[in-house]
Design a protein around this motif. Structure first.
Motif, PDB file in Angstrom:
ATOM      1  N   SER A   1     -23.971 -38.906  32.948  1.00 11.67           N
ATOM      2  CA  SER A   1     -24.032 -38.544  31.559  1.00 11.67           C
ATOM      3  C   SER A   1     -24.006 -36.987  31.128  1.00 11.67           C
ATOM      4  O   SER A   1     -24.717 -36.312  31.898  1.00 11.67           O
ATOM      5  CB  SER A   1     -25.018 -39.140  30.742  1.00 11.67           C
ATOM      6  OG  SER A   1     -25.064 -40.703  31.064  1.00 11.67           O
ATOM      7  N   VAL A   2     -23.207 -36.461  30.398  1.00  8.11           N
ATOM      8  CA  VAL A   2     -23.297 -35.074  29.936  1.00  8.11           C
ATOM      9  C   VAL A   2     -23.100 -35.189  28.558  1.00  8.11           C
ATOM     10  O   VAL A   2     -22.049 -35.814  28.037  1.00  8.11           O
ATOM     11  CB  VAL A   2     -22.271 -34.090  30.775  1.00  8.11           C
ATOM     12  CG1 VAL A   2     -20.792 -34.518  30.714  1.00  8.11           C
ATOM     13  CG2 VAL A   2     -22.759 -32.579  30.398  1.00  8.11           C
TER      14      VAL A   2
ATOM     15  N   ASN B   1     -31.977 -31.362  22.100  1.00 10.76           N
ATOM     16  CA  ASN B   1     -33.137 -31.917  23.038  1.00 10.76           C
ATOM     17  C   ASN B   1     -32.400 -33.064  24.082  1.00 10.76           C
ATOM     18  O   ASN B   1     -31.618 -33.902  23.276  1.00 10.76           O
ATOM     19  CB  ASN B   1     -33.865 -32.577  22.035  1.00 10.76           C
ATOM     20  CG  ASN B   1     -34.772 -31.741  21.238  1.00 10.76           C
ATOM     21  OD1 ASN B   1     -35.640 -30.949  21.836  1.00 10.76           O
ATOM     22  ND2 ASN B   1     -34.908 -31.896  19.932  1.00 10.76           N
ATOM     23  N   CYS B   2     -32.659 -33.004  25.299  1.00 10.27           N
ATOM     24  CA  CYS B   2     -32.098 -33.851  26.146  1.00 10.27           C
ATOM     25  C   CYS B   2     -32.816 -35.209  26.079  1.00 10.27           C
ATOM     26  O   CYS B   2     -33.756 -35.300  25.733  1.00 10.27           O
ATOM     27  CB  CYS B   2     -32.015 -33.367  27.570  1.00 10.27           C
ATOM     28  SG  CYS B   2     -31.497 -31.906  27.770  1.00 10.27           S
ATOM     29  N   THR B   3     -32.176 -36.367  26.210  1.00  9.13           N
ATOM     30  CA  THR B   3     -32.387 -37.717  26.232  1.00  9.13           C
ATOM     31  C   THR B   3     -32.535 -38.466  27.665  1.00  9.13           C
ATOM     32  O   THR B   3     -31.669 -37.944  28.381  1.00  9.13           O
ATOM     33  CB  THR B   3     -31.790 -38.360  25.204  1.00  9.13           C
ATOM     34  OG1 THR B   3     -30.455 -38.517  25.191  1.00  9.13           O
ATOM     35  CG2 THR B   3     -32.127 -37.705  23.881  1.00  9.13           C
ATOM     36  N   GLY B   4     -33.367 -39.470  27.747  1.00 14.13           N
ATOM     37  CA  GLY B   4     -32.971 -40.361  28.799  1.00 14.13           C
ATOM     38  C   GLY B   4     -33.056 -39.611  30.104  1.00 14.13           C
ATOM     39  O   GLY B   4     -33.911 -39.064  30.448  1.00 14.13           O
ATOM     40  N   SER B   5     -31.968 -40.152  31.052  1.00 13.67           N
ATOM     41  CA  SER B   5     -32.030 -39.663  32.497  1.00 13.67           C
ATOM     42  C   SER B   5     -31.396 -38.203  32.510  1.00 13.67           C
ATOM     43  O   SER B   5     -31.339 -37.537  33.351  1.00 13.67           O
ATOM     44  CB  SER B   5     -31.023 -40.418  33.249  1.00 13.67           C
ATOM     45  OG  SER B   5     -29.673 -40.162  32.820  1.00 13.67           O
ATOM     46  N   MET B   6     -30.763 -37.690  31.174  1.00 16.84           N
ATOM     47  CA  MET B   6     -30.296 -36.182  31.354  1.00 16.84           C
ATOM     48  C   MET B   6     -31.303 -34.981  31.200  1.00 16.84           C
ATOM     49  O   MET B   6     -31.872 -34.818  30.087  1.00 16.84           O
ATOM     50  CB  MET B   6     -29.415 -36.136  30.311  1.00 16.84           C
ATOM     51  CG  MET B   6     -28.121 -36.984  30.097  1.00 16.84           C
ATOM     52  SD  MET B   6     -26.991 -36.736  28.686  1.00 16.84           S
ATOM     53  CE  MET B   6     -27.778 -37.678  27.450  1.00 16.84           C
TER      54      MET B   6
ATOM     55  N   VAL C   1     -36.730 -31.948  27.850  1.00 19.19           N
ATOM     56  CA  VAL C   1     -35.861 -31.026  28.249  1.00 19.19           C
ATOM     57  C   VAL C   1     -35.021 -30.508  27.027  1.00 19.19           C
ATOM     58  O   VAL C   1     -34.500 -31.284  26.460  1.00 19.19           O
ATOM     59  CB  VAL C   1     -34.824 -31.344  29.475  1.00 19.19           C
ATOM     60  CG1 VAL C   1     -34.089 -30.435  30.027  1.00 19.19           C
ATOM     61  CG2 VAL C   1     -36.034 -31.685  30.802  1.00 19.19           C
ATOM     62  N   LYS C   2     -35.152 -29.226  27.064  1.00 22.76           N
ATOM     63  CA  LYS C   2     -33.969 -28.535  26.000  1.00 22.76           C
ATOM     64  C   LYS C   2     -33.223 -27.684  26.779  1.00 22.76           C
ATOM     65  O   LYS C   2     -33.504 -26.950  27.662  1.00 22.76           O
ATOM     66  CB  LYS C   2     -34.889 -27.798  24.940  1.00 22.76           C
ATOM     67  CG  LYS C   2     -35.764 -28.555  24.213  1.00 22.76           C
ATOM     68  CD  LYS C   2     -36.336 -27.648  22.883  1.00 22.76           C
ATOM     69  CE  LYS C   2     -37.266 -28.721  22.148  1.00 22.76           C
ATOM     70  NZ  LYS C   2     -37.673 -27.903  20.849  1.00 22.76           N
TER      71      LYS C   2
ATOM     72  N   GLY D   1     -24.715 -27.861  28.123  1.00 24.52           N
ATOM     73  CA  GLY D   1     -25.434 -28.891  27.459  1.00 24.52           C
ATOM     74  C   GLY D   1     -26.299 -29.617  28.256  1.00 24.52           C
ATOM     75  O   GLY D   1     -27.056 -29.158  29.361  1.00 24.52           O
ATOM     76  N   CYS D   2     -26.685 -31.054  28.205  1.00 21.60           N
ATOM     77  CA  CYS D   2     -27.280 -31.855  29.095  1.00 21.60           C
ATOM     78  C   CYS D   2     -26.746 -32.731  29.933  1.00 21.60           C
ATOM     79  O   CYS D   2     -25.724 -33.163  29.609  1.00 21.60           O
ATOM     80  CB  CYS D   2     -28.512 -32.894  28.196  1.00 21.60           C
ATOM     81  SG  CYS D   2     -29.304 -32.054  27.063  1.00 21.60           S
ATOM     82  N   ALA D   3     -27.328 -32.796  31.136  1.00 19.11           N
ATOM     83  CA  ALA D   3     -26.584 -33.823  32.265  1.00 19.11           C
ATOM     84  C   ALA D   3     -27.646 -34.525  32.985  1.00 19.11           C
ATOM     85  O   ALA D   3     -28.894 -34.056  33.140  1.00 19.11           O
ATOM     86  CB  ALA D   3     -25.661 -33.023  32.969  1.00 19.11           C
ATOM     87  N   ASN D   4     -27.203 -35.423  33.634  1.00 18.64           N
ATOM     88  CA  ASN D   4     -28.277 -36.077  34.660  1.00 18.64           C
ATOM     89  C   ASN D   4     -27.842 -35.651  35.965  1.00 18.64           C
ATOM     90  O   ASN D   4     -26.706 -35.150  36.210  1.00 18.64           O
ATOM     91  CB  ASN D   4     -28.292 -37.644  34.350  1.00 18.64           C
ATOM     92  CG  ASN D   4     -27.221 -38.266  34.997  1.00 18.64           C
ATOM     93  OD1 ASN D   4     -26.158 -37.674  35.185  1.00 18.64           O
ATOM     94  ND2 ASN D   4     -27.159 -39.557  34.797  1.00 18.64           N
ATOM     95  N   SER D   5     -28.745 -36.184  36.986  1.00 24.07           N
ATOM     96  CA  SER D   5     -28.286 -35.443  38.378  1.00 24.07           C
ATOM     97  C   SER D   5     -27.018 -36.317  39.135  1.00 24.07           C
ATOM     98  O   SER D   5     -26.345 -35.575  39.796  1.00 24.07           O
ATOM     99  CB  SER D   5     -29.653 -35.763  39.299  1.00 24.07           C
ATOM    100  OG  SER D   5     -29.974 -37.074  39.304  1.00 24.07           O
TER     101      SER D   5
END
Length: 193
Positions: free
Chosen positions: A78-79, A136-141, A115-116, A165-169
């Motif tokens: 996710s991103v 503000n990042c959410t969940g697994s991101m 995480v921001k 932006g926000c991303a997950n691994s």
């Protein structure tokens, strides 16, 4: 000698049935239906994958079925960037024709994770898309991403994208060769931190 030949034929027949399975095969770009066929796969695992792409009020959903790519099995990436989102998910199964359903990507947990990250999106440039805004990042991101590339979306024209932006691994390790309908023509920069 006949016994040895018979034994080798039996082993060969068993090996063929163990290491070759049929999977449903199709690729649907921005569609929910496609013409399915059967394909022979090495190994016994099949895969179903889905992708969701949203940018500037344009939404595209695609899915794939075929032989399993073991490096992608059970991954969900996710991103989120300004005015945009990209999500992919895969499911692998064991046995012939087991990938007969469309894989629905589980929804991302909307709970902020602390995480921001900087958030931006610029079109027609591979230069850094600078911003003072944070999301503000959410969940697994739980990673920040800075991505710049020239993309071709569903056989359209090549467009330069630059975003943060926000991303997950899983997304940070994602091989864009596995995209469905979004071709990375040239990567300018990718950093997850």
């Amino acid at each position: 000698m006949k016994t040895l030949v018979a034994l080798l034929c039996t082993i060969s027949a068993l090996a063929g049935s163990v290491f070759s399975y049929k999977c449903i095969s199709c690729m649907c770009r921005n569609s929910t239906t496609c013409l399915e066929s059967e394909t022979e796969c090495l190994g016994d695992r099949c895969m179903a994958a889905s992708q969701y792409y949203h940018l500037n009020r344009k939404e595209l959903k695609s899915f794939y079925k075929g032989c399993a790519n073991e490096t992608l099995c059970e991954k969900k990436g996710s991103v989120i960037v300004k005015d945009g989102e990209f999500v992919f998910g895969t499911h692998c199964c064991t046995g012939e024709l087991c990938n007969n359903q469309v894989y629905e990507i589980p929804k991302e947990d909307p709970t902020p994770n602390g995480v921001k990250c900087p958030v931006s999106m610029c079109l027609d440039t591979l230069e850094e898309c600078k911003t003072d805004k944070k999301i503000n990042c959410t969940g697994s991101m739980d990673r920040c991403i800075d991505y710049r590339a020239t993309l071709r979306i569903f056989y359209g024209k090549d467009t330069k994208y630059s975003g943060k932006g926000c991303a997950n691994s899983d997304l940070c390790r994602y091989n864009t060769d596995s995209n469905i309908g979004i071709d990375e023509m040239h990567r300018g920069y990718l950093k997850c931190y």
